[in-house]
Enzyme design. Structure first.
Site: not given
Length: 585
Positions: A324, A353, A420
């Site tokens: 992340d 990410e 997201d």
């Protein structure tokens, strides 16, 4: 010749070892500016044995052409330069730039580009299983409630539209209960968003990195889930949230209480004490007070987080990590992270990410791949919004390919939507045909596709939190045609090695049609996509005579070395070309 457009750089995505024997060389020129490129290469210690080879015109984008060649260096060493022909004149491209005349042979050693030596540890070795994987992303809180005894105190009714802080009771037991569905879809890898203890539904503000969130289950349930996935031939990767913790993380609570006297004060970026949250007077993720940023340059923080990595990999036997906010963490941390992960499981998959050009993280010392949001952007523009034409789409895709090395492209995490983003179907004005075509490209393109849970049945959702709706388990509410389409695509991908590991090549002379080839030594597949509301007829020269429409399982006749195809509106074809004589195209 436009000399300003010429570009090459050793030890980059323009010159890198693909394996211990092969180096890939790339060169950029201005579009339609160069007629021919010759690579002159050899061993710098035996330059008199140098060779010349013509580079292949490989790709293009809006401004540039790209040439590429694979070479086997002498003694694992490579010295080289380029000869370019433009308007019947020769130019020489060396480390010192572009020369009108050939370098003096007595000075040639001062002009080489070099890849000095292929050291094994410098080769970016990616996990082979990922090339064969089709991922399924699961947001555990919204997938299925398998154990009502661990529900939060207040949960919404399953199927209600979510608000930002809602709970619905999804858990790990629920995923176990629905593994048959996942297996039946054809999935062989799962990515779970965070599952560690946190007071939120998304779990990106972690309280305890070594504890499963009680609303999701416990360690034994996770072990059972991973073991059953492995029995089904399904790999599992977890979400590592190392950029920041939760504000109720014990070290941060100690800082709140004790300030500079806390042994954890330098675990975070504290501007001033006492701690204030509105606005926060400490570094956070995206100004969110509940997510204080961790100082990963601190040796104690690094040791703690790498111990977390070791714990979950050894305790549960997971197969990799999604990282992340990966681009906001220092590179040295990720280098040590990679060493730790690969020492435990050599073929573990590491995917970051990062939403933009990610080359600094993808040269073999940090990640294997990233979530390919640039791929998604191109698909949105072409399939969902329909505001670019085929040529522009191809240029955008070409740009994504040339940003990275070949081995990275082979395991790139290609997605259309995620937790997201709004759902692709919503971005497509809820037109299923556009999602179908995008999924065809996603499943047949080079790289590793990922399906966000529910996309395969037409689950809708706008931006967060609406994109995190509960999974629909009432089959009467599914788009059955879409579900069957996904099953068939995944089945084809698993059955045909060229759709997983084949070279990728556009067919550039088709008008208003997307066409490309995936090819291995033993198999060739042609993919055609018509992104228009009217029928398109396609004629392709071909030397083979055995072709099969893989969607309908029907033979296609080839007459006079012409493959003639009629593509319906918003239609596609996936055609197997039997390799029984000379090459085609």
């Amino acid at each position: 010749m436009n000399k300003h457009a010429i570009y090459h750089k050793p030890k980059s995505n323009f010159c890198y070892p693909y394996d211990k024997n092969i180096i890939h060389i790339r060169l950029r020129t201005a579009k339609e500016d160069v007629e021919k490129v010759i690579l002159v290469y050899g061993d710098k210690y035996e330059w008199n044995k140098n060779k010349k080879i013509e580079m292949k015109y490989s790709s293009y984008d809006k401004l540039f052409d790209y040439y590429m060649i694979s070479v086997k260096p002498f003694n694992r060493r490579l010295a080289y330069y380029f000869i370019m022909e433009s308007k019947k004149k020769l130019f020489y491209y060396t480390e010192w730039g572009i020369l009108d005349n050939h370098p003096d042979q007595n000075e040639i050693h001062n002009h080489f580009f070099e890849y000095p030596y292929i050291n094994d540890s410098d080769i970016h070795v990616v996990p082979e299983w990922v090339k064969d994987a089709v991922f399924y992303q699961i947001f555990p809180e919204r997938f299925y409630n398998g154990d009502t005894s661990n529900d939060p105190k207040k949960i919404n009714q399953w199927g209600e539209l979510p608000k930002r802080n809602d709970f619905f009771g999804g858990d790990l037991k629920g995923i176990i209960d629905r593994l048959d569905y996942i297996k039946d879809l054809g999935i062989n890898a799962i990515y779970f968003t965070p599952i560690f203890e946190s007071d939120s539904n998304h779990k990106y503000n972690i309280k305890d990195y070594k504890k499963i969130d009680p609303h999701f289950g416990n360690l034994d349930i996770l072990k059972e889930l991973v073991e059953k996935c492995h029995q089904y031939g399904i790999k599992v990767i977890l979400d590592a949230v190392f950029n920041h913790s939760g504000s109720d993380f014990k070290p941060f609570l100690d800082v709140i209480k004790n300030g500079k006297n806390s042994p954890y004060y330098n675990w975070f970026y504290i501007h001033k004490w006492p701690i204030k949250t509105n606005p926060p007077n400490y570094e956070t993720f995206s100004f969110v007070a509940k997510m204080p940023k961790l100082n990963t340059t601190n040796p104690e923080v690094k040791k703690y987080l790498l111990d977390v990595v070791k714990y979950w990999m050894e305790e549960v036997n997971i197969d990799g990590w999604r990282l992340d906010v990966a681009d906001e963490i220092d590179h040295n941390f990720w280098r040590e992270f990679r060493k730790a992960v690969k020492s435990i499981k050599k073929d573990a998959y590491i995917v970051g990410e990062i939403w933009h050009n990610s080359l600094p993280w993808l040269m073999g010392d940090q990640f294997d791949a990233v979530m390919n949001y640039p791929f998604r952007t191109a698909c949105l523009k072409f399939f969902a919004y329909k505001n670019i034409d085929e040529e522009t789409f191809k240029k955008m895709i070409n740009q994504t390919l040339f940003r990275n090395t070949q081995q990275v492209n082979e395991v790139m995490f290609n997605l259309l939507d995620s937790h997201d983003t709004s759902r692709f179907i919503n971005r497509s004005n809820k037109d299923i045909k556009r999602l179908i075509l995008a999924s065809v490209f996603q499943m047949t393109f080079i790289g590793t596709p990922c399906v966000y849970y529910g996309t395969e049945i037409g689950l809708e959702g706008e931006d967060d939190p609406d994109c995190r709706r509960t999974m629909e388990w009432n089959e009467e509410k599914w788009n059955k045609n879409l579900h069957n389409h996904y099953k068939n695509l995944i089945k084809l991908k698993k059955e045909h090695i060229s759709l997983r590991r084949g070279n990728f090549k556009w067919i550039n002379d088709l008008k208003n049609i997307i066409g490309f080839i995936r090819e291995t030594d033993n198999e060739k597949i042609l993919v055609l996509i018509n992104n228009h509301e009217n029928k398109k007829n396609v004629s392709i020269s071909i030397n083979h005579h055995k072709c099969i429409d893989l969607i309908n399982n029907q033979k296609i006749d080839v007459l006079n070395k012409k493959l003639k195809i009629s593509l319906p509106e918003y239609g596609f074809k996936i055609i197997l070309i039997r390799k029984n004589d000379n090459k085609i195209f």
